[in-house]
Design a protein around this motif. Structure first.
Motif, PDB file in Angstrom:
ATOM      1  N   CYS A 152      -3.461  -0.219  15.481  1.00 15.00           N
ATOM      2  CA  CYS A 152      -2.038  -0.071  15.164  1.00 15.00           C
ATOM      3  C   CYS A 152      -1.181   0.150  16.405  1.00 15.00           C
ATOM      4  O   CYS A 152      -0.106  -0.438  16.535  1.00 15.00           O
ATOM      5  N   VAL A 168       4.300   5.731   8.834  1.00 17.81           N
ATOM      6  CA  VAL A 168       3.027   5.177   8.382  1.00 17.81           C
ATOM      7  C   VAL A 168       2.859   5.437   6.887  1.00 17.81           C
ATOM      8  O   VAL A 168       2.964   6.579   6.434  1.00 17.81           O
ATOM      9  N   ILE A 231       2.879  -3.084   6.960  1.00 13.46           N
ATOM     10  CA  ILE A 231       1.942  -2.198   7.633  1.00 13.46           C
ATOM     11  C   ILE A 231       0.514  -2.678   7.468  1.00 13.46           C
ATOM     12  O   ILE A 231      -0.297  -2.568   8.363  1.00 13.46           O
ATOM     13  N   MET A 235       0.289  -6.104  10.937  1.00  9.56           N
ATOM     14  CA  MET A 235      -0.329  -5.380  12.039  1.00  9.56           C
ATOM     15  C   MET A 235      -1.798  -5.740  12.168  1.00  9.56           C
ATOM     16  O   MET A 235      -2.375  -5.636  13.237  1.00  9.56           O
TER      17      MET A 235
END
Length: 238
Positions: A152, A168, A231, A235
């Motif tokens: 990440c 997050v 997310i 990523m």
């Protein structure tokens, strides 16, 4: 619907402490549980180095709270793959759930709400591999293996330095279909890339399960879905 409030993100200021909750407002509709703070704030990402040691690049050496075993080591051993425990430098796992016996200590057991050990979670895709204990001054949330955190946020991450911003989103999926089992993941992988690749298809299916129901849903539901995609998928490709 908050299941249990009173959890803290590492390095949170006094004004932000003890304000995170495990949320189940989409449990019946999408079979998910997620972490969120007050006013819509998400969690951050501390670094976990628990489990098998070795195979890393030394960045876990700065950790001051490494433990030799993860919570679900016996489940993994039961797969008969020869792997005795997770390795934080290889396996992308999330620390989710809180245990403890201290007086007044907030706890949350995801298994009581249908989340299975070593099931796939969405951040970048990882498995639920560990839980938070009561060995610190507060009940903490927001933690992942060093391999997942590095994917990440890059190699500046180490055993004592994580990602401090509250951006997050951690999502756990309930049910047996979220569990890759003995043959559905490369438990014997020697690199993060190989392990992460082995659970990507299952992760995509689980995310699609959420997305299929919210195309015309309320803004909050569409925001949740977009957060998973950004997310959990983009990523992964970076």
């Amino acid at each position: 619907m908050p299941f249990q409030p009173g959890f803290t993100a590492l390095r949170a200021t006094a004004a932000r402490a003890s304000e995170f909750v495990y949320c189940g407002d989409y449990l019946d509709k999408y079979n998910i549980i997620y972490l969120q703070g007050k006013r819509g704030r998400l969690a951050n990402m501390d670094v976990d180095c628990d489990g098998l040691q070795g195979g890393g690049d030394g960045r876990c050496g700065s950790s001051t709270d490494t433990q030799s075993e993860t919570t679900f080591r016996d489940t993994l051993r039961g797969y008969d793959t020869g792997k005795q425990d997770l390795n934080a430098s290889v396996h992308s796992y999330v620390v989710f759930g809180n245990q403890g016996t201290k007086s007044g200590w907030p706890t949350f057991d995801p298994t009581k709400h249908g989340v299975k050990p070593l099931s796939v979670m969405a951040v970048i895709y990882g498995v639920w591999g560990d839980t938070n204990g009561d060995d610190g001054p507060e009940a903490m949330i927001g933690e992942a293996s060093i391999s997942l955190a590095t994917a990440c946020y890059g190699s500046s991450i180490n055993g004592n330095t994580g990602h401090d911003d509250n951006d997050v989103l951690y999502i756990a999926f309930t049910g047996d279909d979220a569990v890759p089992g003995a043959s559905g993941a490369a438990w014997n992988a020697s690199t993060y890339e190989d392990f992460a690749s082995s659970i990507t298809d299952l992760g995509n299916k689980l995310v699609a399960r959420v997305g299929s129901g919210c195309n015309d849903g309320p803004l909050s539901e569409r925001w949740l879905m977009y957060s998973i995609v950004i997310i959990g998928t983009l990523m992964l490709m970076s």
